[in-house]
Design a protein around this motif. Structure first.
Motif, PDB file in Angstrom:
ATOM      1  N   CYS A 204      58.103  63.633 -16.504  1.00  0.00           N
ATOM      2  CA  CYS A 204      59.484  63.973 -16.132  1.00  0.00           C
ATOM      3  C   CYS A 204      60.134  64.829 -17.215  1.00  0.00           C
ATOM      4  O   CYS A 204      60.869  65.783 -16.926  1.00  0.00           O
ATOM      5  CB  CYS A 204      60.305  62.700 -15.921  1.00  0.00           C
ATOM      6  N   VAL A 205      59.849  64.503 -18.475  1.00  0.00           N
ATOM      7  CA  VAL A 205      60.409  65.274 -19.592  1.00  0.00           C
ATOM      8  C   VAL A 205      59.776  66.665 -19.651  1.00  0.00           C
ATOM      9  O   VAL A 205      60.463  67.691 -19.713  1.00  0.00           O
ATOM     10  CB  VAL A 205      60.183  64.533 -20.925  1.00  0.00           C
ATOM     11  N   HIS A 207      58.135  68.416 -17.447  1.00  0.00           N
ATOM     12  CA  HIS A 207      58.248  69.265 -16.277  1.00  0.00           C
ATOM     13  C   HIS A 207      59.692  69.403 -15.790  1.00  0.00           C
ATOM     14  O   HIS A 207      59.924  69.811 -14.646  1.00  0.00           O
ATOM     15  CB  HIS A 207      57.366  68.742 -15.152  1.00  0.00           C
ATOM     16  N   SER A 208      60.635  69.081 -16.654  1.00  0.00           N
ATOM     17  CA  SER A 208      62.034  69.288 -16.272  1.00  0.00           C
ATOM     18  C   SER A 208      62.340  70.779 -16.240  1.00  0.00           C
ATOM     19  O   SER A 208      61.535  71.614 -16.654  1.00  0.00           O
ATOM     20  CB  SER A 208      62.960  68.606 -17.290  1.00  0.00           C
ATOM     21  N   LYS A 209      63.524  71.159 -15.756  1.00  0.00           N
ATOM     22  CA  LYS A 209      63.893  72.567 -15.626  1.00  0.00           C
ATOM     23  C   LYS A 209      64.283  73.216 -16.962  1.00  0.00           C
ATOM     24  O   LYS A 209      64.513  74.426 -17.018  1.00  0.00           O
ATOM     25  CB  LYS A 209      65.033  72.715 -14.618  1.00  0.00           C
ATOM     26  N   TRP A 210      64.337  72.416 -18.029  1.00  0.00           N
ATOM     27  CA  TRP A 210      64.647  72.982 -19.323  1.00  0.00           C
ATOM     28  C   TRP A 210      63.480  73.837 -19.817  1.00  0.00           C
ATOM     29  O   TRP A 210      62.316  73.503 -19.597  1.00  0.00           O
ATOM     30  CB  TRP A 210      64.930  71.876 -20.353  1.00  0.00           C
TER      31      TRP A 210
END
Length: 212
Positions: A204-205, A207-210
């Motif tokens: 989740c971290v 592959h986040s949009k950041w």
């Protein structure tokens, strides 16, 4: 050390009687016996540890804490603990309780499986957590004498509890396994459905949009 469950105050108010009726109507024998054992183990720990707590609120929390597993109270998208807490809050709204006490019951139920947090909250929250831990996993087992354990189990039998409670958990949230992400009930999904692909926090971290 307490040796007789008759030393434990069991509230008998109209509110408690109504809560008991709800468990009888929408729960089952497994939930009824478990909930009463949870209350007794929690109350005994409170007395033996010499901490103050509200008996009526603790018993109400114990009665509602697993109702989120039942078809009547299970939502399609919330953790079963939150479903039970919401059911208790709705129930308590018809009684003359302070908002603080209603919130205390809500927190007790919503956090009753949250290891590493609930035991540091208010006494009522902590004692429900410890009562559940004792009955489900044998936490603090030796704090209770063999006599008291036998008395409680005689009055509220365990039968095939170890296996039945795991099945009850799974049946209660197998339609929403995503609600177990980040909590111990993910182990239940893995136990009954090893093919289920859990979300992973690191993924989740990463592959986040950041961008970074």
């Amino acid at each position: 050390m307490i040796k007789d469950i008759n030393e434990i105050t069991v509230p008998d108010s109209k509110m408690i009687q109504d809560a008991q009726d709800i468990v009888h109507e929408y729960g089952n024998e497994l939930i009824w016996n478990h909930s009463n054992r949870v209350y007794l183990f929690g109350a005994i720990k409170g007395l033996q540890d010499d901490v103050s707590f509200d008996y009526e609120l603790l018993y109400t929390s114990a009665l509602f804490h697993d109702l989120g597993l039942t078809p009547t109270y299970s939502s399609p998208d919330k953790r079963f603990e939150v479903d039970g807490a919401n059911a208790a809050r709705e129930f308590l709204s018809t009684y003359n309780l302070s908002s603080e006490n209603v919130q205390l019951v809500w927190d007790s139920i919503a956090l009753h499986t949250t290891i590493g947090v609930a035991e540091y909250k208010e006494n009522n929250v902590s004692l429900l957590y410890h009562g559940v831990g004792m009955d489900v996993m044998g936490d603090n087992f030796d704090q209770y004498s063999e006599e008291i354990r036998k008395n409680i189990v005689t009055k509220f039998p365990r039968k095939n509890f170890k296996h039945d409670i795991l099945e009850a958990f799974y049946e209660g949230f197998k339609h929403k396994p995503e609600t177990t992400f980040g909590n111990i009930k993910a182990d239940v999904i893995s136990h009954f459905d090893p093919q289920y692909q859990h979300k992973n926090f690191c993924s989740c971290v990463l592959h986040s949009k950041w961008e970074s």
